[in-house]
Design a protein around this motif. Structure first.
Motif, PDB file in Angstrom:
ATOM      1  N   ASP A  49       4.465  25.385  26.141  1.00 30.79           N
ATOM      2  CA  ASP A  49       4.043  23.989  26.277  1.00 30.79           C
ATOM      3  C   ASP A  49       5.013  23.061  25.557  1.00 30.79           C
ATOM      4  O   ASP A  49       5.297  21.949  26.025  1.00 30.79           O
ATOM      5  CB  ASP A  49       2.649  23.779  25.673  1.00 30.79           C
ATOM      6  CG  ASP A  49       1.529  24.293  26.577  1.00 30.79           C
ATOM      7  OD1 ASP A  49       1.820  24.670  27.732  1.00 30.79           O
ATOM      8  OD2 ASP A  49       0.374  24.324  26.115  1.00 30.79           O
ATOM      9  N   ARG A  50       5.538  23.515  24.435  1.00 30.87           N
ATOM     10  CA  ARG A  50       6.448  22.691  23.633  1.00 30.87           C
ATOM     11  C   ARG A  50       7.855  22.708  24.202  1.00 30.87           C
ATOM     12  O   ARG A  50       8.526  21.683  24.257  1.00 30.87           O
ATOM     13  CB  ARG A  50       6.443  23.222  22.189  1.00 30.87           C
ATOM     14  CG  ARG A  50       7.310  22.465  21.215  1.00 30.87           C
ATOM     15  CD  ARG A  50       6.843  22.691  19.774  1.00 30.87           C
ATOM     16  NE  ARG A  50       6.468  24.066  19.512  1.00 30.87           N
ATOM     17  CZ  ARG A  50       7.246  24.926  18.841  1.00 30.87           C
ATOM     18  NH1 ARG A  50       8.432  24.551  18.400  1.00 30.87           N
ATOM     19  NH2 ARG A  50       6.838  26.156  18.624  1.00 30.87           N
ATOM     20  N   LEU A  51       8.321  23.873  24.645  1.00 33.23           N
ATOM     21  CA  LEU A  51       9.700  24.001  25.139  1.00 33.23           C
ATOM     22  C   LEU A  51       9.836  23.487  26.566  1.00 33.23           C
ATOM     23  O   LEU A  51      10.829  22.834  26.910  1.00 33.23           O
ATOM     24  CB  LEU A  51      10.152  25.459  25.076  1.00 33.23           C
ATOM     25  CG  LEU A  51      10.228  26.115  23.696  1.00 33.23           C
ATOM     26  CD1 LEU A  51      10.697  27.556  23.836  1.00 33.23           C
ATOM     27  CD2 LEU A  51      11.150  25.336  22.766  1.00 33.23           C
ATOM     28  N   VAL A  52       8.870  23.824  27.418  1.00 36.78           N
ATOM     29  CA  VAL A  52       8.912  23.488  28.846  1.00 36.78           C
ATOM     30  C   VAL A  52       7.583  22.824  29.200  1.00 36.78           C
ATOM     31  O   VAL A  52       6.646  23.488  29.650  1.00 36.78           O
ATOM     32  CB  VAL A  52       9.128  24.755  29.705  1.00 36.78           C
ATOM     33  CG1 VAL A  52       9.405  24.388  31.154  1.00 36.78           C
ATOM     34  CG2 VAL A  52      10.260  25.614  29.157  1.00 36.78           C
ATOM     35  N   PRO A  53       7.471  21.512  29.009  1.00 37.37           N
ATOM     36  CA  PRO A  53       6.170  20.837  29.140  1.00 37.37           C
ATOM     37  C   PRO A  53       5.468  21.000  30.478  1.00 37.37           C
ATOM     38  O   PRO A  53       4.254  20.832  30.555  1.00 37.37           O
ATOM     39  CB  PRO A  53       6.524  19.367  28.879  1.00 37.37           C
ATOM     40  CG  PRO A  53       7.739  19.420  28.008  1.00 37.37           C
ATOM     41  CD  PRO A  53       8.515  20.605  28.494  1.00 37.37           C
ATOM     42  N   ILE A  54       6.203  21.350  31.530  1.00 33.09           N
ATOM     43  CA  ILE A  54       5.547  21.577  32.823  1.00 33.09           C
ATOM     44  C   ILE A  54       4.540  22.721  32.732  1.00 33.09           C
ATOM     45  O   ILE A  54       3.638  22.849  33.566  1.00 33.09           O
ATOM     46  CB  ILE A  54       6.611  21.864  33.920  1.00 33.09           C
ATOM     47  CG1 ILE A  54       6.024  21.677  35.307  1.00 33.09           C
ATOM     48  CG2 ILE A  54       7.193  23.262  33.768  1.00 33.09           C
ATOM     49  CD1 ILE A  54       7.032  21.837  36.429  1.00 33.09           C
ATOM     50  N   ASN A  55       4.655  23.533  31.679  1.00 32.60           N
ATOM     51  CA  ASN A  55       3.726  24.636  31.469  1.00 32.60           C
ATOM     52  C   ASN A  55       2.293  24.144  31.261  1.00 32.60           C
ATOM     53  O   ASN A  55       1.331  24.871  31.520  1.00 32.60           O
ATOM     54  CB  ASN A  55       4.167  25.457  30.253  1.00 32.60           C
ATOM     55  CG  ASN A  55       3.460  26.795  30.160  1.00 32.60           C
ATOM     56  OD1 ASN A  55       3.704  27.679  30.954  1.00 32.60           O
ATOM     57  ND2 ASN A  55       2.553  26.925  29.193  1.00 32.60           N
ATOM     58  N   LYS A  56       2.139  22.899  30.824  1.00 36.53           N
ATOM     59  CA  LYS A  56       0.793  22.347  30.635  1.00 36.53           C
ATOM     60  C   LYS A  56       0.100  22.155  31.983  1.00 36.53           C
ATOM     61  O   LYS A  56      -1.134  22.104  32.053  1.00 36.53           O
ATOM     62  CB  LYS A  56       0.875  21.013  29.896  1.00 36.53           C
ATOM     63  CG  LYS A  56       1.429  21.140  28.477  1.00 36.53           C
ATOM     64  CD  LYS A  56       1.646  19.764  27.864  1.00 36.53           C
ATOM     65  CE  LYS A  56       2.335  19.892  26.498  1.00 36.53           C
ATOM     66  NZ  LYS A  56       2.654  18.562  25.917  1.00 36.53           N
TER      67      LYS A  56
END
Length: 398
Positions: free
Chosen positions: A257-264
């Protein structure tokens, strides 16, 4: 090349597109056929004309219709009046100590993107951009600090390959012995932007690039890298057919979530589910998981063991990418000892785990470092649009 073809052009209506000539670069064969018919080409001849023009532009690298000698002179004049063969403008060209070349290219509206050519033993890879800036704001990526301005057109994507071939002198010479050597043998859609947020533009550009009678890069020599736009992953296999890479970079949702926000939006479980269903998934066409090595963030032995557990059952290889630092970057590169220990765990689990050699760092051309180094990249969309509008007014004829 065939001899000139005579044709009856007594009454061809000359229809100019609104706003000037139409750029042929980036049009699919069907789009070009329809454009030729609209310009006055008899429909029964249009398919043949597409083939002739296609070869001149994409095989021979020709830009001047007057030199397309297997077309009648009147028809060449019609083409020159209605169409153009236009590429992005090279603003700067930098060459690294390791031979990597980085091009800063100017496109319509005065925007700029970067393209990188990486020479290797027996092959050469072109890293192509798909957007001006990026919308994903991945925290380890320099490109992510530049706001998204717009998607690139198919012509602007194809044009990056043609610019590189110009610079490398790779177009064939009529009459010269046939040379199958390809300086640009591979393409990766890993430059500025998220390719799957410009799906149609990328798809149409790849139709041109993969066409066997022109630029002729096979689908298995093209890799599209996505941060995980799940709804477009199946379409990628069905409508483009190239190899797939995923910017993975973490083994827990909390870290990703922090490194690749699209993960949210599409978390690790959802992403891996889409990858397991990928239509072309096989041992011969593995998915590449890209994993940037960040000191103390995602590089522990526990991370390595979680990674191989997560991807179990997916034909894959893991590309370990030493973090390429940039001014103001919030992370540091993992030590070589830590990277090698991580790679060893992945390898012993049965997955290829090559450590990517950083290339072009001295010219900020390495993975994650691309960003148009201009004030324009830091301006708002409204400012850029206003400037582009005033520029077009200033450049319009009195």
């Amino acid at each position: 090349m065939s001899a000139p073809i005579t044709q009856d052009l007594l009454t061809i209506p000359r229809k100019l597109p609104e706003g000037g000539r139409t750029n042929i670069v980036g049009l699919t064969r069907e789009q070009l056929r329809l454009a030729l018919i609209e310009a006055g080409t008899p429909e029964r001849q249009a398919k043949m004309r597409v083939g002739q023009i296609w070869q001149w532009v994409y095989h021979w690298g020709l830009r001047d219709f007057a030199e397309m000698t297997n077309l009648a002179k009147d028809y060449r004049a019609l083409l020159a009046e209605t169409f153009e063969v236009a590429l992005p403008e090279v603003v700067t060209r930098q060459v690294s100590a390791d031979g990597t070349r980085k091009y800063l290219l100017r496109i319509a509206g005065g925007h700029e993107v970067e393209t990188v050519y990486i020479p290797e033993e027996g092959r050469g890879t072109l890293c192509v951009s798909s957007q001006v800036g990026c919308t994903l704001t991945c925290s380890f990526c320099h490109t992510g600090t530049q706001k998204l301005v717009r998607n690139l057109t198919p012509g602007e994507i194809v044009g990056q390959l043609m610019v590189a071939r110009d610079d490398l002198g790779e177009w064939p010479v009529p009459g010269a012995p046939k040379d199958e050597t390809r300086l640009v043998s591979n393409m990766v859609l890993m430059g500025m932007g998220e390719p799957l947020y410009n799906f149609e533009g990328v798809r149409d550009a790849m139709k041109v690039v993969m066409d066997g009678e022109g630029l002729s890069l096979s689908r298995r020599r093209i890799t599209l890298s996505t941060s995980g736009v799940v709804p477009e992953i199946a379409r990628t296999a069905e409508e483009i057919g190239c190899l797939l890479a995923v910017s993975f970079h973490a083994t827990t949702d909390e870290v990703r979530d922090r490194l690749v926000p699209i993960n949210k939006r599409w978390n690790i479980e959802t992403l891996l589910g889409a990858l397991r269903d990928y239509p072309r998934l096989s041992n011969s066409e593995r998915i590449t998981f890209e994993y940037v090595m960040l000191d103390g963030v995602n590089d522990s032995d526990a991370d390595a063991r979680r990674l191989v557990k997560l991807i179990r059952g997916i034909p894959a290889k893991i590309n370990l990418i030493p973090f390429n630092e940039w001014p103001g970057a919030p992370y540091k590169r993992s030590s070589w000892e830590r990277i090698e220990a991580f790679a060893d765990i992945v390898h012993k689990a049965g997955y290829a785990s090559p450590i990517r050699t950083p290339r072009g760092e001295d010219i900020m051309a390495a993975c994650g470092q691309l960003k148009s180094a201009t004030e324009r990249g830091r301006k708002t969309r409204a400012q850029i649009a206003a400037e582009a509008g005033s520029q077009s007014v200033a450049n319009s004829p009195a």
